[in-house]
Design a protein around this motif. Sequence first.
Motif, mmCIF file in Angstrom:
data_model
loop_
_atom_site.group_PDB
_atom_site.id
_atom_site.type_symbol
_atom_site.label_atom_id
_atom_site.label_comp_id
_atom_site.label_asym_id
_atom_site.label_seq_id
_atom_site.Cartn_x
_atom_site.Cartn_y
_atom_site.Cartn_z
ATOM 1 N N ARG A 7 0.817 -1.215 0.000
ATOM 2 C CA ARG A 7 0.000 0.000 0.000
ATOM 3 C C ARG A 7 0.846 1.259 0.000
ATOM 4 O O ARG A 7 0.353 2.347 -0.228
ATOM 5 C CB ARG A 7 -0.949 0.017 1.209
ATOM 6 N N ASP A 8 2.165 1.096 0.270
ATOM 7 C CA ASP A 8 3.053 2.249 0.284
ATOM 8 C C ASP A 8 4.451 1.750 -0.057
ATOM 9 O O ASP A 8 4.781 0.587 0.205
ATOM 10 C CB ASP A 8 3.047 2.913 1.668
ATOM 11 N N ILE A 9 5.270 2.632 -0.595
ATOM 12 C CA ILE A 9 6.629 2.252 -0.975
ATOM 13 C C ILE A 9 7.419 1.756 0.237
ATOM 14 O O ILE A 9 8.277 0.894 0.105
ATOM 15 C CB ILE A 9 7.339 3.424 -1.692
ATOM 16 N N ASP A 45 6.181 8.951 -0.815
ATOM 17 C CA ASP A 45 5.247 7.977 -0.270
ATOM 18 C C ASP A 45 3.973 8.014 -1.121
ATOM 19 O O ASP A 45 3.873 8.770 -2.084
ATOM 20 C CB ASP A 45 4.955 8.234 1.214
ATOM 21 N N ARG A 46 3.034 7.171 -0.793
ATOM 22 C CA ARG A 46 1.817 7.045 -1.593
ATOM 23 C C ARG A 46 1.060 8.368 -1.718
ATOM 24 O O ARG A 46 0.637 8.750 -2.803
ATOM 25 C CB ARG A 46 0.907 5.974 -0.988
ATOM 26 N N VAL A 50 0.485 10.195 -5.340
ATOM 27 C CA VAL A 50 -0.855 10.430 -5.879
ATOM 28 C C VAL A 50 -1.040 11.909 -6.193
ATOM 29 O O VAL A 50 -1.599 12.277 -7.230
ATOM 30 C CB VAL A 50 -1.946 9.910 -4.911
#
Length: 101
Positions: A7-9, A45-46, A50
């Motif tokens: 869900r995240d790097i 990060d996510r 985005v």
Amino acid sequence: MAYGDLRDIADAPQGVIERLRHYFLTYKQMPGEPARTVRIAEVYDRVEAVEVIRRSLEDYRESFGDPQTRAAQLARLIGQGGVSNAQCGSPPRALVWSGQP
């Protein structure tokens, strides 16, 4: 590990991060060319990623218009080209844009 569960790097194994870094640092380098000076300033990060994608789409729309409209324009241009699909012996193709980033 299934990558679909990430869900995240930060959730990715360090080896995957290093392979991604290597890819982005070298993918444009042609064999035999001197190495380019490239660096990765930071890994987003996510949430940040985005936001970068959202702003990129906004910039695209400001420069070129709505992607759906552009795809339709391109389809018309391809259809009006000098050589038709029938002359090439291939079936007509349609461009489809889902509208999802």
